[in-house]
Design a protein around this motif. Structure first.
Motif, PDB file in Angstrom:
ATOM      1  N   SER A  79    -121.750 -40.508 -69.551  1.00 49.14           N
ATOM      2  CA  SER A  79    -120.371 -40.238 -69.127  1.00 49.14           C
ATOM      3  C   SER A  79    -120.333 -39.157 -68.057  1.00 49.14           C
ATOM      4  CB  SER A  79    -119.513 -39.815 -70.321  1.00 49.14           C
ATOM      5  OG  SER A  79    -119.426 -40.861 -71.260  1.00 49.14           O
ATOM      6  N   TRP A 114    -110.662 -34.673 -70.103  1.00 49.86           N
ATOM      7  CA  TRP A 114    -109.235 -34.658 -69.762  1.00 49.86           C
ATOM      8  C   TRP A 114    -108.518 -33.477 -70.424  1.00 49.86           C
ATOM      9  CZ3 TRP A 114    -106.830 -37.242 -66.026  1.00 49.86           C
ATOM     10  CH2 TRP A 114    -107.473 -38.356 -65.477  1.00 49.86           C
ATOM     11  N   THR A 139    -110.010 -42.955 -68.909  1.00 50.09           N
ATOM     12  CA  THR A 139    -108.888 -42.131 -69.366  1.00 50.09           C
ATOM     13  C   THR A 139    -109.274 -41.373 -70.634  1.00 50.09           C
ATOM     14  OG1 THR A 139    -108.019 -44.005 -70.610  1.00 50.09           O
ATOM     15  CG2 THR A 139    -107.192 -43.716 -68.360  1.00 50.09           C
ATOM     16  N   MET A 140    -108.341 -40.663 -71.192  1.00 42.22           N
ATOM     17  CA  MET A 140    -108.616 -39.809 -72.343  1.00 42.22           C
ATOM     18  C   MET A 140    -109.166 -40.591 -73.533  1.00 42.22           C
ATOM     19  SD  MET A 140    -106.191 -36.985 -74.102  1.00 42.22           S
ATOM     20  CE  MET A 140    -106.742 -35.427 -73.489  1.00 42.22           C
ATOM     21  N   GLY A 141    -108.724 -41.821 -73.724  1.00 39.41           N
ATOM     22  CA  GLY A 141    -109.176 -42.606 -74.862  1.00 39.41           C
ATOM     23  C   GLY A 141    -110.462 -43.381 -74.626  1.00 39.41           C
ATOM     24  N   TYR A 142    -111.057 -43.249 -73.455  1.00 42.57           N
ATOM     25  CA  TYR A 142    -112.245 -44.042 -73.120  1.00 42.57           C
ATOM     26  C   TYR A 142    -113.410 -43.752 -74.058  1.00 42.57           C
ATOM     27  CZ  TYR A 142    -116.004 -46.108 -70.371  1.00 42.57           C
ATOM     28  OH  TYR A 142    -117.089 -46.853 -69.965  1.00 42.57           O
ATOM     29  N   ASN A 143    -113.727 -42.480 -74.248  1.00 42.93           N
ATOM     30  CA  ASN A 143    -114.762 -42.073 -75.212  1.00 42.93           C
ATOM     31  C   ASN A 143    -114.610 -40.578 -75.504  1.00 42.93           C
ATOM     32  OD1 ASN A 143    -116.107 -40.601 -73.162  1.00 42.93           O
ATOM     33  ND2 ASN A 143    -117.545 -42.260 -72.732  1.00 42.93           N
ATOM     34  N   THR A 144    -115.482 -40.058 -76.341  1.00 42.85           N
ATOM     35  CA  THR A 144    -115.374 -38.645 -76.754  1.00 42.85           C
ATOM     36  C   THR A 144    -115.530 -37.703 -75.569  1.00 42.85           C
ATOM     37  OG1 THR A 144    -116.407 -39.300 -78.841  1.00 42.85           O
ATOM     38  CG2 THR A 144    -116.222 -36.949 -78.426  1.00 42.85           C
ATOM     39  N   SER A 149    -112.424 -37.650 -73.525  1.00 42.15           N
ATOM     40  CA  SER A 149    -111.345 -36.965 -74.248  1.00 42.15           C
ATOM     41  C   SER A 149    -111.430 -35.462 -73.990  1.00 42.15           C
ATOM     42  CB  SER A 149    -111.435 -37.241 -75.748  1.00 42.15           C
ATOM     43  OG  SER A 149    -111.179 -38.591 -76.020  1.00 42.15           O
TER      44      SER A 149
END
Length: 195
Positions: free
Chosen positions: A54, A134, A123-128, A131
């Motif tokens: 990431s 963001w 976005t924020m919900g893509y992965n840890t 999160s």
């Protein structure tokens, strides 16, 4: 050349620039950011590959340029206070405008970076990792925005009523601005370089 209001110029040696309340706020902010950064490190231990892959999706050049924007901006903020102490309102205004320009350039580049992430679905919900990315960077952006509003208020006073300007108020705004620099200097290496 206008003179600044001499009120509160005499300080005891233990009185920090910007006042005690500003330093309490700074410590609370650093504890908050520090806590989230520690949580990020702990979560990264559970998913090291995810965090590394990431992190590779981030634009390190953008992060580096934004670091330079904030460091140069902080330098001009220090010059703003120094010029004000020397009773040079004109130079102080110029330096404050350059300080604000650095903050605006930071926000502009950050917006470009955010738009790229959103376009890729990161976005924020893509992965840890994202999160944390963001949460931390948006919280920092909010601080930069608040800092710019504070600096704009100081600049307005410098332009419209320089005789009412109090050095302590300018030092408090400088202290807040330097806190934004410091927080970014903690975020940048951990988010963009470490994982």
């Amino acid at each position: 050349m206008s003179t600044i209001n001499p009120e509160h110029h005499t300080k005891i040696i233990l009185y920090p620039p910007g006042g005690i309340l500003m330093w309490i706020i700074i410590y609370l902010e650093l504890i908050t950011f520090g806590g989230v950064l520690i949580a990020m490190v702990l979560f990264s231990k559970d998913e090291p590959d995810l965090f590394h892959q990431s992190r590779l999706l981030l634009n390190t050049s953008f992060g580096t340029i934004n670091t330079l924007f904030l460091l140069i901006s902080g330098f001009f903020m220090a010059l703003t206070v120094s010029a004000l102490k020397a009773q040079n309102i004109q130079k102080s205004k110029l330096y404050l405008k350059l300080t604000m320009l650095g903050g605006l350039l930071f926000l502009g580049l950050k917006t470009i970076e955010y738009m790229g992430k959103i376009d890729l679905g990161l976005t924020m919900g893509y992965n840890t990792f994202f999160s944390f990315y963001w949460m931390l960077t948006l919280f920092h952006v909010i601080h930069v925005l608040v800092g710019l509003v504070i600096l704009a208020s100081v600049l307005r006073t410098m332009i419209k009523k320089p005789e009412t300007l109090i050095l302590e108020d300018v030092e408090a705004s400088a202290t807040f601005w330097h806190m934004c620099d410091l927080i970014w200097l903690l975020l940048f290496p951990l988010i963009y370089l470490v994982f």
